[in-house]
Design a protein around this motif. Structure first.
Motif, PDB file in Angstrom:
ATOM      1  N   TYR A   5       0.989  -1.247   0.009  1.00 58.65           N
ATOM      2  CA  TYR A   5      -0.255   0.074   0.091  1.00 58.65           C
ATOM      3  C   TYR A   5       0.866   1.169  -0.172  1.00 58.65           C
ATOM      4  CZ  TYR A   5      -3.313  -3.771   1.690  1.00 58.65           C
ATOM      5  OH  TYR A   5      -4.254  -4.621   1.850  1.00 58.65           O
ATOM      6  N   CYS A   6       0.770   1.978  -0.942  1.00 56.06           N
ATOM      7  CA  CYS A   6       1.697   3.290  -1.239  1.00 56.06           C
ATOM      8  C   CYS A   6       0.796   4.305  -1.452  1.00 56.06           C
ATOM      9  CB  CYS A   6       2.649   2.998  -2.251  1.00 56.06           C
ATOM     10  SG  CYS A   6       3.728   1.344  -1.903  1.00 56.06           S
ATOM     11  N   ALA A   7       1.459   5.506  -1.091  1.00 53.01           N
ATOM     12  CA  ALA A   7       0.970   6.963  -1.383  1.00 53.01           C
ATOM     13  C   ALA A   7       2.068   7.942  -1.585  1.00 53.01           C
ATOM     14  CB  ALA A   7      -0.006   7.428  -0.321  1.00 53.01           C
ATOM     15  N   LEU A  20      -1.116  23.772  -1.112  1.00 53.47           N
ATOM     16  CA  LEU A  20      -1.976  22.617  -1.686  1.00 53.47           C
ATOM     17  C   LEU A  20      -1.134  21.624  -2.359  1.00 53.47           C
ATOM     18  CD1 LEU A  20      -4.752  21.539  -2.792  1.00 53.47           C
ATOM     19  CD2 LEU A  20      -4.310  22.775  -4.884  1.00 53.47           C
ATOM     20  N   TYR A  21      -1.226  20.093  -1.701  1.00 54.14           N
ATOM     21  CA  TYR A  21      -0.674  19.247  -2.462  1.00 54.14           C
ATOM     22  C   TYR A  21      -1.644  18.356  -3.301  1.00 54.14           C
ATOM     23  CZ  TYR A  21       3.291  19.431   1.047  1.00 54.14           C
ATOM     24  OH  TYR A  21       4.087  20.277   1.836  1.00 54.14           O
ATOM     25  N   GLU A  22      -1.223  17.732  -4.304  1.00 50.65           N
ATOM     26  CA  GLU A  22      -1.844  16.754  -5.077  1.00 50.65           C
ATOM     27  C   GLU A  22      -1.295  15.542  -4.797  1.00 50.65           C
ATOM     28  OE1 GLU A  22      -1.819  18.113  -8.809  1.00 50.65           O
ATOM     29  OE2 GLU A  22       0.373  17.415  -9.081  1.00 50.65           O
ATOM     30  N   TYR A  23      -2.114  14.506  -4.305  1.00 51.41           N
ATOM     31  CA  TYR A  23      -1.704  13.191  -3.991  1.00 51.41           C
ATOM     32  C   TYR A  23      -2.439  12.002  -4.680  1.00 51.41           C
ATOM     33  CZ  TYR A  23      -5.475  11.347  -1.352  1.00 51.41           C
ATOM     34  OH  TYR A  23      -6.815  10.712  -0.644  1.00 51.41           O
ATOM     35  N   THR A  24      -1.715  10.697  -4.729  1.00 55.26           N
ATOM     36  CA  THR A  24      -2.275   9.671  -5.239  1.00 55.26           C
ATOM     37  C   THR A  24      -1.997   8.445  -4.158  1.00 55.26           C
ATOM     38  OG1 THR A  24      -2.364   7.992  -7.012  1.00 55.26           O
ATOM     39  CG2 THR A  24      -0.223   9.044  -6.472  1.00 55.26           C
ATOM     40  N   THR A  39      -1.592   9.234 -11.306  1.00 52.82           N
ATOM     41  CA  THR A  39      -2.959   9.870 -11.411  1.00 52.82           C
ATOM     42  C   THR A  39      -2.830  10.583 -10.116  1.00 52.82           C
ATOM     43  OG1 THR A  39      -3.757   8.224 -12.766  1.00 52.82           O
ATOM     44  CG2 THR A  39      -5.128  10.058 -11.642  1.00 52.82           C
ATOM     45  N   TYR A  40      -2.406  11.784 -10.120  1.00 55.04           N
ATOM     46  CA  TYR A  40      -2.650  12.358  -8.823  1.00 55.04           C
ATOM     47  C   TYR A  40      -3.705  13.370  -8.994  1.00 55.04           C
ATOM     48  CZ  TYR A  40       2.534  11.736  -7.758  1.00 55.04           C
ATOM     49  OH  TYR A  40       3.471  11.249  -7.473  1.00 55.04           O
ATOM     50  N   ASP A  41      -4.884  12.831  -8.567  1.00 50.98           N
ATOM     51  CA  ASP A  41      -6.245  13.450  -8.824  1.00 50.98           C
ATOM     52  C   ASP A  41      -6.739  13.790  -7.203  1.00 50.98           C
ATOM     53  OD1 ASP A  41      -6.623  10.685  -7.885  1.00 50.98           O
ATOM     54  OD2 ASP A  41      -8.282  10.235  -9.479  1.00 50.98           O
ATOM     55  N   GLY A  42      -6.226  13.424  -6.165  1.00 54.44           N
ATOM     56  CA  GLY A  42      -6.577  13.733  -4.882  1.00 54.44           C
ATOM     57  C   GLY A  42      -5.921  15.082  -4.490  1.00 54.44           C
ATOM     58  N   LEU A  85      -8.527  18.564  11.298  1.00 56.66           N
ATOM     59  CA  LEU A  85      -9.435  18.336  10.138  1.00 56.66           C
ATOM     60  C   LEU A  85     -10.786  18.745  10.310  1.00 56.66           C
ATOM     61  CD1 LEU A  85      -8.154  14.575   9.735  1.00 56.66           C
ATOM     62  CD2 LEU A  85      -8.408  16.512   7.894  1.00 56.66           C
ATOM     63  N   SER A  86     -11.326  18.709  11.870  1.00 54.23           N
ATOM     64  CA  SER A  86     -12.639  19.031  12.138  1.00 54.23           C
ATOM     65  C   SER A  86     -12.929  20.700  12.087  1.00 54.23           C
ATOM     66  CB  SER A  86     -12.900  18.504  13.491  1.00 54.23           C
ATOM     67  OG  SER A  86     -12.325  19.316  14.452  1.00 54.23           O
ATOM     68  N   GLU A  87     -11.768  21.305  12.342  1.00 45.85           N
ATOM     69  CA  GLU A  87     -11.767  22.862  12.283  1.00 45.85           C
ATOM     70  C   GLU A  87     -11.492  23.204  10.612  1.00 45.85           C
ATOM     71  OE1 GLU A  87      -8.525  24.065  14.380  1.00 45.85           O
ATOM     72  OE2 GLU A  87      -9.674  23.509  16.561  1.00 45.85           O
ATOM     73  N   GLY A  88     -11.184  22.492   9.821  1.00 42.49           N
ATOM     74  CA  GLY A  88     -11.218  22.869   8.554  1.00 42.49           C
ATOM     75  C   GLY A  88      -9.756  23.431   8.065  1.00 42.49           C
ATOM     76  N   ARG A  89      -8.957  23.247   9.110  1.00 40.70           N
ATOM     77  CA  ARG A  89      -7.484  23.883   8.549  1.00 40.70           C
ATOM     78  C   ARG A  89      -6.735  22.771   7.808  1.00 40.70           C
ATOM     79  NH1 ARG A  89      -5.443  25.625  14.404  1.00 40.70           N
ATOM     80  NH2 ARG A  89      -3.920  26.952  13.202  1.00 40.70           N
ATOM     81  N   ILE A  90      -7.405  21.562   7.690  1.00 39.97           N
ATOM     82  CA  ILE A  90      -6.559  20.532   6.883  1.00 39.97           C
ATOM     83  C   ILE A  90      -8.034  20.132   6.039  1.00 39.97           C
ATOM     84  CG2 ILE A  90      -5.707  18.383   6.273  1.00 39.97           C
ATOM     85  CD1 ILE A  90      -4.081  18.789   9.244  1.00 39.97           C
ATOM     86  N   THR A  91      -7.957  19.926   4.876  1.00 38.92           N
ATOM     87  CA  THR A  91      -9.000  19.490   4.025  1.00 38.92           C
ATOM     88  C   THR A  91      -8.402  18.550   3.001  1.00 38.92           C
ATOM     89  OG1 THR A  91     -10.069  21.679   3.895  1.00 38.92           O
ATOM     90  CG2 THR A  91     -10.898  20.221   2.316  1.00 38.92           C
ATOM     91  N   ILE A  92      -9.222  17.368   3.001  1.00 38.55           N
ATOM     92  CA  ILE A  92      -8.624  16.186   2.165  1.00 38.55           C
ATOM     93  C   ILE A  92      -9.852  16.032   0.958  1.00 38.55           C
ATOM     94  CG2 ILE A  92      -7.775  13.900   2.034  1.00 38.55           C
ATOM     95  CD1 ILE A  92      -6.969  14.213   4.720  1.00 38.55           C
ATOM     96  N   GLU A  93      -9.499  15.826  -0.022  1.00 34.23           N
ATOM     97  CA  GLU A  93     -10.458  15.323  -1.169  1.00 34.23           C
ATOM     98  C   GLU A  93      -9.646  14.085  -1.585  1.00 34.23           C
ATOM     99  OE1 GLU A  93     -11.298  16.548  -5.918  1.00 34.23           O
ATOM    100  OE2 GLU A  93     -11.518  18.100  -4.464  1.00 34.23           O
ATOM    101  N   ASN A  94     -10.584  12.796  -1.461  1.00 38.10           N
ATOM    102  CA  ASN A  94     -10.114  11.831  -1.786  1.00 38.10           C
ATOM    103  C   ASN A  94      -9.478  11.453  -3.206  1.00 38.10           C
ATOM    104  OD1 ASN A  94     -10.295  11.112   0.944  1.00 38.10           O
ATOM    105  ND2 ASN A  94     -12.272  10.066   0.722  1.00 38.10           N
ATOM    106  N   CYS A  95      -8.592  10.699  -3.463  1.00 36.83           N
ATOM    107  CA  CYS A  95      -8.279  10.334  -4.959  1.00 36.83           C
ATOM    108  C   CYS A  95      -8.975   9.052  -5.300  1.00 36.83           C
ATOM    109  CB  CYS A  95      -6.576  10.151  -4.978  1.00 36.83           C
ATOM    110  SG  CYS A  95      -6.094   8.618  -3.960  1.00 36.83           S
ATOM    111  N   SER A  96      -8.829   8.791  -6.393  1.00 32.30           N
ATOM    112  CA  SER A  96      -9.527   7.748  -7.271  1.00 32.30           C
ATOM    113  C   SER A  96      -9.017   6.433  -6.702  1.00 32.30           C
ATOM    114  CB  SER A  96      -9.686   7.756  -8.789  1.00 32.30           C
ATOM    115  OG  SER A  96      -8.054   7.755  -9.243  1.00 32.30           O
ATOM    116  N   GLY A  97      -7.685   6.309  -6.265  1.00 37.64           N
ATOM    117  CA  GLY A  97      -7.246   5.128  -5.770  1.00 37.64           C
ATOM    118  C   GLY A  97      -7.233   4.610  -4.279  1.00 37.64           C
TER     119      GLY A  97
END
Length: 134
Positions: A5-7, A20-24, A39-42, A85-97
């Protein structure tokens, strides 16, 4: 030995307030892992104010030669990631993988955030790239 399992993430944009980071993430055990690895779509959006500064401990140590040397030690401070995360200081949009989602957030994205914060506290700079394999 890794379970496969890698990211990875890379910095996409930065301004005075946010990074802003893009991640996979991908599982090497799956057949289409190469497609997901490129595919860096997250996205991971971190406010710069969320970064915790380490405690810097300085002391003078007497060396065997008789001279005194200043020793500087960076001690990591604890970071409450769930509060950020709950305060919104970190926001994550999940990637397709994304394969393991905990509370609506990709677990591998959380691992990347932990590594980014640790790297920041170790060297004092926000890293351009980060990767994690388990």
């Amino acid at each position: 030995m890794s379970r496969g399992y890698c990211a990875s993430c890379r910095m996409a944009a930065e301004n005075e307030q946010e990074i802003l980071y893009e991640y996979t993430c991908y599982n090497i055990g799956e057949g289409d892992w190469k497609r997901h690895s490129e595919t860096y779509d997250g996205s991971i959006l971190i406010q710069k104010a969320a970064f915790a500064e380490p405690y810097i401990h300085m002391k003078k140590k007497k060396m065997p030669s008789g001279r005194k040397k200043l020793i500087v030690k960076r001690i990591r401070s604890n970071v409450d990631y769930s509060a950020l995360l709950s305060e919104g200081r970190i926001t994550i949009e999940n990637c397709s993988g994304a394969w393991q989602i905990v509370g609506g957030v990709d677990f591998m994205a959380l691992r990347l955030i932990w590594k980014i914060f640790d790297e920041y506290q170790d060297i004092g700079e926000v890293p351009e790239k980060m990767s994690y394999c388990s």
